[in-house]
Write a protein that holds these residues in place. Structure first.
Motif, mmCIF file in Angstrom:
data_model
loop_
_atom_site.group_PDB
_atom_site.id
_atom_site.type_symbol
_atom_site.label_atom_id
_atom_site.label_comp_id
_atom_site.label_asym_id
_atom_site.label_seq_id
_atom_site.Cartn_x
_atom_site.Cartn_y
_atom_site.Cartn_z
ATOM 1 N N MET A 73 0.831 -1.216 0.000
ATOM 2 C CA MET A 73 0.000 0.000 0.000
ATOM 3 C C MET A 73 0.864 1.265 0.000
ATOM 4 O O MET A 73 0.492 2.285 -0.551
ATOM 5 C CB MET A 73 -0.921 0.022 1.231
ATOM 6 C CG MET A 73 -2.178 -0.808 1.044
ATOM 7 S SD MET A 73 -3.045 -1.056 2.606
ATOM 8 C CE MET A 73 -3.514 0.626 3.006
ATOM 9 N N HIS A 74 2.021 1.157 0.656
ATOM 10 C CA HIS A 74 2.913 2.330 0.763
ATOM 11 C C HIS A 74 4.056 2.301 -0.249
ATOM 12 O O HIS A 74 4.887 3.191 -0.272
ATOM 13 C CB HIS A 74 3.494 2.416 2.181
ATOM 14 C CG HIS A 74 2.450 2.465 3.241
ATOM 15 N ND1 HIS A 74 1.617 3.542 3.405
ATOM 16 C CD2 HIS A 74 2.071 1.550 4.165
ATOM 17 C CE1 HIS A 74 0.785 3.289 4.399
ATOM 18 N NE2 HIS A 74 1.034 2.094 4.875
ATOM 19 N N TYR A 75 4.077 1.249 -1.055
ATOM 20 C CA TYR A 75 5.191 1.087 -1.998
ATOM 21 C C TYR A 75 5.030 1.975 -3.230
ATOM 22 O O TYR A 75 3.981 2.035 -3.845
ATOM 23 C CB TYR A 75 5.264 -0.384 -2.421
ATOM 24 C CG TYR A 75 6.152 -0.651 -3.613
ATOM 25 C CD1 TYR A 75 7.521 -0.403 -3.572
ATOM 26 C CD2 TYR A 75 5.607 -1.165 -4.794
ATOM 27 C CE1 TYR A 75 8.321 -0.664 -4.658
ATOM 28 C CE2 TYR A 75 6.413 -1.433 -5.892
ATOM 29 C CZ TYR A 75 7.766 -1.175 -5.816
ATOM 30 O OH TYR A 75 8.557 -1.435 -6.897
ATOM 31 N N VAL A 76 6.099 2.709 -3.540
ATOM 32 C CA VAL A 76 6.133 3.518 -4.765
ATOM 33 C C VAL A 76 7.254 2.947 -5.626
ATOM 34 O O VAL A 76 8.398 2.872 -5.168
ATOM 35 C CB VAL A 76 6.426 5.006 -4.444
ATOM 36 C CG1 VAL A 76 6.512 5.821 -5.726
ATOM 37 C CG2 VAL A 76 5.375 5.569 -3.506
ATOM 38 N N PRO A 77 6.950 2.506 -6.855
ATOM 39 C CA PRO A 77 8.020 1.913 -7.687
ATOM 40 C C PRO A 77 9.182 2.872 -7.883
ATOM 41 O O PRO A 77 8.983 4.089 -8.002
ATOM 42 C CB PRO A 77 7.316 1.653 -9.024
ATOM 43 C CG PRO A 77 5.865 1.622 -8.696
ATOM 44 C CD PRO A 77 5.677 2.563 -7.548
ATOM 45 N N LYS A 82 7.738 -0.024 -13.148
ATOM 46 C CA LYS A 82 6.440 0.065 -13.805
ATOM 47 C C LYS A 82 5.534 0.971 -12.977
ATOM 48 O O LYS A 82 5.268 0.703 -11.811
ATOM 49 C CB LYS A 82 5.832 -1.334 -13.908
ATOM 50 C CG LYS A 82 4.586 -1.372 -14.733
ATOM 51 C CD LYS A 82 4.124 -2.806 -14.864
ATOM 52 C CE LYS A 82 2.781 -2.835 -15.560
ATOM 53 N NZ LYS A 82 2.248 -4.168 -15.638
ATOM 54 N N LYS A 83 5.102 2.060 -13.551
ATOM 55 C CA LYS A 83 4.245 2.996 -12.830
ATOM 56 C C LYS A 83 2.929 3.152 -13.557
ATOM 57 O O LYS A 83 2.857 2.969 -14.752
ATOM 58 C CB LYS A 83 4.903 4.383 -12.754
ATOM 59 C CG LYS A 83 6.128 4.435 -11.887
ATOM 60 C CD LYS A 83 6.637 5.847 -11.830
ATOM 61 C CE LYS A 83 7.961 5.914 -11.079
ATOM 62 N NZ LYS A 83 8.530 7.237 -11.055
ATOM 63 N N LYS A 84 1.931 3.523 -12.779
ATOM 64 C CA LYS A 84 0.655 3.857 -13.403
ATOM 65 C C LYS A 84 0.828 5.210 -14.071
ATOM 66 O O LYS A 84 1.210 6.183 -13.433
ATOM 67 C CB LYS A 84 -0.438 3.962 -12.324
ATOM 68 C CG LYS A 84 -0.944 2.620 -11.867
ATOM 69 C CD LYS A 84 -2.035 2.158 -12.793
ATOM 70 C CE LYS A 84 -2.601 0.827 -12.319
ATOM 71 N NZ LYS A 84 -3.447 0.196 -13.299
ATOM 72 N N LYS A 85 0.550 5.244 -15.349
ATOM 73 C CA LYS A 85 0.694 6.508 -16.048
ATOM 74 C C LYS A 85 -0.499 7.396 -15.741
ATOM 75 O O LYS A 85 -1.593 6.909 -15.501
ATOM 76 C CB LYS A 85 0.766 6.254 -17.556
ATOM 77 C CG LYS A 85 2.023 5.568 -17.977
ATOM 78 C CD LYS A 85 1.998 5.324 -19.476
ATOM 79 C CE LYS A 85 3.102 4.347 -19.848
ATOM 80 N NZ LYS A 85 2.617 3.291 -20.719
#
Length: 201
Positions: A73-77, A82-85
Motif C-alpha cells: 500500500m505504501h510502496y512507490v516503484p 512500472k508505474k501507473k501513467k
C-alpha cells in the motif's frame, strides 16, 4: 530489479520447507543439501501432516500476507519501474485485446470454481484456457477486439493526439457522444479488466 519493493508473501508450505531446512542444518551443519531429494521428503511429510500441525505454518502465511499487503500500500516503484501513467480524462480509451475480452468473460467463472486462487493464479489459469482454445472459438473475441480498435483509431484521429485531445476539442467529442453511448459502458468495463491484468503481471 527494484530493491525497495516489498518481499513477496510466503505460503504456508514455504514456511514449512524453511523450518525443515533449518532443522536439517542444525542436525547436519556441514552436510550439503540435495535439493531435489530434500524437496521430495518435505512434500511427503507435508501430505501426512494433520491440519493442526499445518496450522502454525498457515498462521505464519496469513501474517506474512497481511505484512505484504500493508507494505504494498505504501510502496512507490523506483524510477524506471512500472508505474501507473497519468490518464488524461479526454484521452481515447485504449482498446482491450481479444485475450482481455476473453478474460473479462471467464474470470468470474474461474474465481467461482476455485475461490482460493490468488490474482496471479487466476491470470495463469486464464492464460492456459486461452492457449488451449481453438482458433475458431477465439474468432468472436478477435472480431470484438478489432471493432473496438477501429473505434479507438477513429477517436484518436479525431482528437489528433495519441494521448488524448486538447480541451478545445472536447465539444466536438461531445457532439459525437450520442453515437457512442451504447459502447461506453462496455469500454469502461474492458479497461478495468485491462488494468487488472496489468496488475497481475
Amino acid at each position: 530489479m527494484d530493491s525497495t519493493k516489498p518481499k513477496g508473501k510466503m505460503s504456508s508450505y514455504a514456511y514449512f520447507v524453511q523450518t525443515c531446512r533449518e532443522e536439517h542444518k542444525k542436525k547436519h551443519p556441514d552436510a550439503s543439501v540435495n535439493f531435489a531429494e530434500f524437496s521430495k521428503k518435505c512434500s511427503e511429510r507435508w501430505k501426512t501432516m494433520s491440519a493442526k500441525e499445518k496450522g502454525k505454518f498457515e498462521d505464519l502465511a496469513r501474517q506474512d500476507k497481511a505484512r505484504y499487503e500493508r507494505e504494498m500500500m505504501h510502496y512507490v516503484p523506483a524510477r524506471g519501474g512500472k508505474k501507473k501513467k497519468y490518464k488524461d480524462p479526454n484521452a481515447p480509451k485504449r482498446p482491450p485485446s481479444a485475450f482481455f475480452i476473453f478474460c473479462s468473460e471467464f474470470r468470474p467463472k474461474v474465481k467461482g470454481e476455485s475461490p482460493g486462487l490468488s490474482i496471479g493464479d487466476v491470470a495463469k489459469r486464464l492464460g492456459e484456457m486461452w492457449n488451449s482454445t481453438a482458433a475458431e472459438d477465439k474468432q468472436p473475441y478477435e472480431k470484438k477486439a478489432s471493432k473496438l480498435k477501429e473505434k479507438y483509431e477513429k477517436v484518436k484521429r479525431r482528437s489528433g493526439k495519441t494521448g488524448g485531445g486538447a480541451p478545445a476539442k472536447a465539444p466536438a467529442k461531445a457532439e459525437k457522444k450520442d453515437d457512442d453511448d451504447d459502447d461506453d459502458d462496455e469500454d469502461d468495463e474492458e479497461e478495468e479488466d485491462d488494468d487488472d491484468e496489468d496488475d497481475d503481471e
